[in-house]
Design an enzyme around this catalytic site. Structure first.
Site, PDB file in Angstrom:
ATOM      1  N   LYS A 113       0.808  -1.218   0.000  1.00 54.46           N
ATOM      2  CA  LYS A 113       0.000   0.000   0.000  1.00 54.46           C
ATOM      3  C   LYS A 113       0.842   1.270   0.000  1.00 54.46           C
ATOM      4  O   LYS A 113       0.478   2.260  -0.625  1.00 54.46           O
ATOM      5  CB  LYS A 113      -0.948   0.009   1.207  1.00 54.46           C
ATOM      6  CG  LYS A 113      -2.110  -0.955   1.076  1.00 54.46           C
ATOM      7  CD  LYS A 113      -3.053  -0.849   2.259  1.00 54.46           C
ATOM      8  CE  LYS A 113      -4.246  -1.785   2.098  1.00 54.46           C
ATOM      9  NZ  LYS A 113      -5.190  -1.690   3.237  1.00 54.46           N
ATOM     10  N   LYS A 196      -6.708  -7.786  -8.739  1.00 53.93           N
ATOM     11  CA  LYS A 196      -7.923  -8.123  -8.019  1.00 53.93           C
ATOM     12  C   LYS A 196      -8.988  -7.049  -8.237  1.00 53.93           C
ATOM     13  O   LYS A 196      -8.680  -5.856  -8.272  1.00 53.93           O
ATOM     14  CB  LYS A 196      -7.598  -8.245  -6.523  1.00 53.93           C
ATOM     15  CG  LYS A 196      -8.763  -8.702  -5.656  1.00 53.93           C
ATOM     16  CD  LYS A 196      -8.301  -8.832  -4.217  1.00 53.93           C
ATOM     17  CE  LYS A 196      -9.449  -9.210  -3.306  1.00 53.93           C
ATOM     18  NZ  LYS A 196      -9.023  -9.293  -1.880  1.00 53.93           N
ATOM     19  N   LYS A 199     -12.789  -2.125  -4.942  1.00 55.07           N
ATOM     20  CA  LYS A 199     -13.668  -0.954  -4.857  1.00 55.07           C
ATOM     21  C   LYS A 199     -12.869   0.335  -4.792  1.00 55.07           C
ATOM     22  O   LYS A 199     -13.427   1.420  -4.921  1.00 55.07           O
ATOM     23  CB  LYS A 199     -14.600  -1.081  -3.656  1.00 55.07           C
ATOM     24  CG  LYS A 199     -13.935  -1.382  -2.328  1.00 55.07           C
ATOM     25  CD  LYS A 199     -14.997  -1.723  -1.287  1.00 55.07           C
ATOM     26  CE  LYS A 199     -14.377  -2.192   0.026  1.00 55.07           C
ATOM     27  NZ  LYS A 199     -15.379  -2.563   1.021  1.00 55.07           N
TER      28      LYS A 199
END
Length: 334
Positions: A113, A196, A199
């Site tokens: 991240k 993947k 959202k």
């Protein structure tokens, strides 16, 4: 009896990937007589990265509405949002004092991240796995349904639980087990079959949202990335064809078929027939859920009431557990 704890972040629209990879499996677990289920909208985790905090309440309500619309029964299971139960944070501090810095530095998701911007990342993002461990251990959960990408966090929760038990010579916390779900059905991006479905992806075309209308679902599947070859008749023919594998996988998951059965059904065909059937199937499965979410969100009083009642039930379970931890630590309670 198994005690299941599952947390889902209110960080935007719930996607088809979330539904197939986690939510529908949680519904199945809820219906098992041997499972005691706790479902938590982890709104405190949602602020580890910068976001529109003004939308957080609405996102929390939408996520709860999605869980209910998909089949989570708040009468049989506990459904609440994390920030209403202070035991999570109270336990996280104690567990943080037992967690080694080296354990956190090994967490792959943190590295993924922050990339090269580690020094600019929030301390909350780094400590995220400790709060996740507290979420689980505050209820002495025995099993946590997660995807493969979250398995390392459950391993850390086990290490932390073991550290507490060893430190105080007790077997107070069970060592939670990762309940790996949907191994065969990992749903990927419609734009890039190697990524993947997320959202948080900047492109809405990369995903199917549970709240998408019929036309949007059809358009996204029509525009989903493919290749120029026919579909194979066996699984080995999907090697190196990420987008083909993704569309077949989505079809298999929605139709409750094995991947092999889906491949046999479309072997030798072009993508046109698969996309048409997939569109009809996705609309059949998703639209009722989306319509129910819209109905619930038209008046959020019901959602708020469900979360309030759920938080009362959650506190009733977690408060004595955390109180015993505090007594063991030696905190003075007057």
């Amino acid at each position: 009896m198994k005690r299941i704890f599952s947390g889902i972040q209110p960080t935007g629209n719930i996607t088809l990937g979330n539904y197939l990879g986690a939510i529908q499996n949680c519904v199945k677990l809820q219906n098992e007589a041997s499972c005691d289920c706790i479902f938590c909208v982890v709104d405190q985790h949602a602020i580890t990265v910068r976001r529109n905090t003004g939308a957080l309440k609405r996102s929390t309500q939408e996520t709860a509405a999605c869980l209910i619309s998909a089949g989570i029964d708040p009468k049989n299971s506990i459904l609440f949002n994390q920030s209403q139960v202070e035991e999570h944070i109270k336990l996280a501090w104690v567990l943080g004092c037992l967690t080694r810095v080296g354990w956190l530095n090994r967490m792959i998701q943190f590295k993924d991240k922050v990339g090269k911007s580690k020094d600019n990342a929030s301390a909350g993002l780094w400590c995220y796995p400790i709060l996740m461990a507290a979420d689980i251990l505050a209820y002495k959960a025995t099993h946590v349904p997660v995807g493969d990408d979250q398995k390392q966090h459950i391993e850390l929760a086990r290490d932390i639980a073991h550290s507490y038990n060893f430190e105080f010579g007790t077997e107070f916390f069970p060592l939670p087990k990762a309940e790996i779900l949907s191994k065969s059905f990992r749903i990927m991006s419609l734009c890039d079959g190697r990524k993947k479905m997320s959202k948080s992806d900047s492109s809405d075309m990369s995903r199917i949202n549970i709240t998408d209308n019929v036309d949007t679902i059809a358009y996204k599947i029509k525009k989903a990335k493919t290749d120029s070859y026919s579909l194979p008749s066996e699984a080995s023919g999907l090697t190196g064809r990420a987008e083909a594998q993704n569309l077949i996988t989505i079809y298999a998951a929605l139709s409750n078929k094995s991947l092999d059965a889906a491949i046999l059904e479309y072997g030798g065909c072009g993508f046109g027939r698969l996309k048409q059937d997939l569109t009809e199937l996705a609309i059949e499965v998703i639209r009722p859920i989306g319509l129910e979410i819209s109905r619930l969100m038209s008046n959020t009083d019901y959602i708020d009431n469900v979360l309030e009642k759920g938080s009362v039930r959650a506190r009733a379970l977690s408060k004595p557990i955390v109180r015993e931890v505090y007594d063991t630590i030696g905190f003075l309670s007057t």
